[in-house]
Design a protein around this motif. Sequence first.
Motif, mmCIF file in Angstrom:
data_model
loop_
_atom_site.group_PDB
_atom_site.id
_atom_site.type_symbol
_atom_site.label_atom_id
_atom_site.label_comp_id
_atom_site.label_asym_id
_atom_site.label_seq_id
_atom_site.Cartn_x
_atom_site.Cartn_y
_atom_site.Cartn_z
ATOM 1 N N ILE A 3 9.516 21.289 39.673
ATOM 2 C CA ILE A 3 8.472 22.052 38.988
ATOM 3 C C ILE A 3 9.103 23.286 38.361
ATOM 4 O O ILE A 3 9.774 24.065 39.034
ATOM 5 N N THR A 4 8.924 23.479 37.060
ATOM 6 C CA THR A 4 9.532 24.584 36.339
ATOM 7 C C THR A 4 8.699 25.847 36.488
ATOM 8 O O THR A 4 7.567 25.828 36.972
ATOM 9 N N ALA A 5 9.264 26.979 36.020
ATOM 10 C CA ALA A 5 8.539 28.253 36.053
ATOM 11 C C ALA A 5 7.264 28.181 35.220
ATOM 12 O O ALA A 5 6.225 28.735 35.590
ATOM 13 N N LEU A 6 7.346 27.450 34.085
ATOM 14 C CA LEU A 6 6.158 27.285 33.242
ATOM 15 C C LEU A 6 5.082 26.507 34.001
ATOM 16 O O LEU A 6 3.899 26.851 33.962
ATOM 17 N N ASP A 7 5.508 25.449 34.695
ATOM 18 C CA ASP A 7 4.566 24.673 35.497
ATOM 19 C C ASP A 7 3.908 25.555 36.550
ATOM 20 O O ASP A 7 2.707 25.450 36.814
ATOM 21 N N GLN A 8 4.707 26.421 37.185
ATOM 22 C CA GLN A 8 4.167 27.308 38.213
ATOM 23 C C GLN A 8 3.104 28.232 37.629
ATOM 24 O O GLN A 8 2.068 28.472 38.251
ATOM 25 N N ASN A 9 3.338 28.749 36.434
ATOM 26 C CA ASN A 9 2.339 29.619 35.794
ATOM 27 C C ASN A 9 1.045 28.859 35.527
ATOM 28 O O ASN A 9 -0.057 29.383 35.732
ATOM 29 N N GLU A 10 1.178 27.614 35.081
ATOM 30 C CA GLU A 10 -0.013 26.803 34.828
ATOM 31 C C GLU A 10 -0.740 26.487 36.133
ATOM 32 O O GLU A 10 -1.979 26.504 36.186
ATOM 33 N N LEU A 11 0.007 26.214 37.175
ATOM 34 C CA LEU A 11 -0.597 25.921 38.477
ATOM 35 C C LEU A 11 -1.281 27.159 39.048
ATOM 36 O O LEU A 11 -2.355 27.060 39.662
ATOM 37 N N ARG A 12 -0.670 28.330 38.849
ATOM 38 C CA ARG A 12 -1.300 29.573 39.298
ATOM 39 C C ARG A 12 -2.645 29.787 38.618
ATOM 40 O O ARG A 12 -3.642 30.128 39.270
ATOM 41 N N ALA A 13 -2.683 29.571 37.312
ATOM 42 C CA ALA A 13 -3.934 29.732 36.568
ATOM 43 C C ALA A 13 -4.982 28.737 37.062
ATOM 44 O O ALA A 13 -6.168 29.076 37.216
ATOM 45 N N SER A 14 -4.537 27.516 37.335
ATOM 46 C CA SER A 14 -5.462 26.496 37.828
ATOM 47 C C SER A 14 -5.977 26.851 39.219
ATOM 48 O O SER A 14 -7.173 26.700 39.515
ATOM 49 N N LEU A 15 -5.093 27.361 40.072
ATOM 50 C CA LEU A 15 -5.502 27.746 41.424
ATOM 51 C C LEU A 15 -6.539 28.864 41.383
ATOM 52 O O LEU A 15 -7.560 28.813 42.086
ATOM 53 N N LEU A 16 -6.305 29.871 40.569
ATOM 54 C CA LEU A 16 -7.256 30.978 40.469
ATOM 55 C C LEU A 16 -8.607 30.490 39.968
ATOM 56 O O LEU A 16 -9.656 30.970 40.415
ATOM 57 N N SER A 17 -8.592 29.536 39.054
ATOM 58 C CA SER A 17 -9.847 28.980 38.567
ATOM 59 C C SER A 17 -10.579 28.231 39.675
ATOM 60 O O SER A 17 -11.804 28.375 39.829
ATOM 61 N N ARG A 18 -9.826 27.461 40.488
ATOM 62 C CA ARG A 18 -10.450 26.682 41.563
ATOM 63 C C ARG A 18 -11.002 27.575 42.663
ATOM 64 O O ARG A 18 -11.942 27.193 43.369
ATOM 65 N N LEU A 19 -10.425 28.772 42.827
ATOM 66 C CA LEU A 19 -10.877 29.689 43.881
ATOM 67 C C LEU A 19 -11.906 30.698 43.396
ATOM 68 O O LEU A 19 -12.342 31.554 44.174
ATOM 69 N N SER A 20 -12.303 30.610 42.141
ATOM 70 C CA SER A 20 -13.195 31.627 41.571
ATOM 71 C C SER A 20 -14.532 31.702 42.315
ATOM 72 O O SER A 20 -15.156 32.768 42.378
ATOM 73 N N GLY A 21 -14.982 30.583 42.905
ATOM 74 C CA GLY A 21 -16.255 30.588 43.622
ATOM 75 C C GLY A 21 -16.242 31.382 44.901
ATOM 76 O O GLY A 21 -17.305 31.658 45.482
#
Length: 298
Positions: A3-21
């Motif tokens: 997993i590249t650094a770019l992938d990690q940034n995308e995963l971070r954004a996705s995680l924050l979205s999933r935890l928004s509730g």
Amino acid sequence: MPITALDQNELRASLLSRLSGLRAPAGVHGTVSHGTDSGVRVFGYCVQERERIARSRMEHPAVVVVLSGTKEIWHGDVAQAFPAGVPFVIPAGMNFDMVNIPDPASGRYESICITVDDVLRQALRSNLRHLPVTGRIPDRLDVELSPALVEAYGHAASALSGIGVVAVAETLARYRVLEVLLLVAVTPVAGVLMAVGRREQVEAIIYADPSHPWQVGEVAAELGIGASTLRRQLAGAGASFREVLLSVRMRAAGALLGSSGYSVMQAAQAAGYASRSHFSRRVQAVHGKTPRQLKAAV
């Protein structure tokens, strides 16, 4: 593929979205519970000013994700900073200085914390027989994100938001939280999840190989401290190294004698005893039965 650094940034954004509730409502500050003491121990924390918490000591390990802002954790003169969307582990039984830094845009620092208490640690042991048991603190406390971990966090967030709505919600939430921890438990921070105080750390190291002729210096080296420091810390917990060693070996002996696959002599050797008579006396003193009596009860 790695997993590249770019992938990690995308995963971070996705995680924050999933935890928004699980974010705290506007105007709410401090700790917000997303579970129950008898079920899942998940908490939110939110402040609007930079704060420093000196010499914080966790009773249980914790897995944390910052939702907004940055958390700094200082151990001595060494600091690690964790931005939003990066899961990390806080070990138990050690003193840390923590700094919570609000996000400049929102003016909020907010995080979600899973407390890995006795119930969850036992569940991890039951599900992952080969989970690392060393109490050594890794150089980095952050957890590399994967699509599976992001998905597991999303499932947990959905289940936690449903507690109190349906009767099975708390049970489902417990399993969803365990799903997150099982994925964290196969990363380099795994050992931190299982070790709490110094005594439990020492017990875990010895129990992994009770037949080894452990010396206090060897165990201290595993923990990254000096032998005198370990003796002092164990004394503060009301025990000596010898007492802990004997206790763990007797626990191992009880488990081995309770298995039909071990003879009394094999159990003695596996528990670190070369003398069968010495082993028998110790077992009877601790368990109230001779090794043969324990074997007969199987």
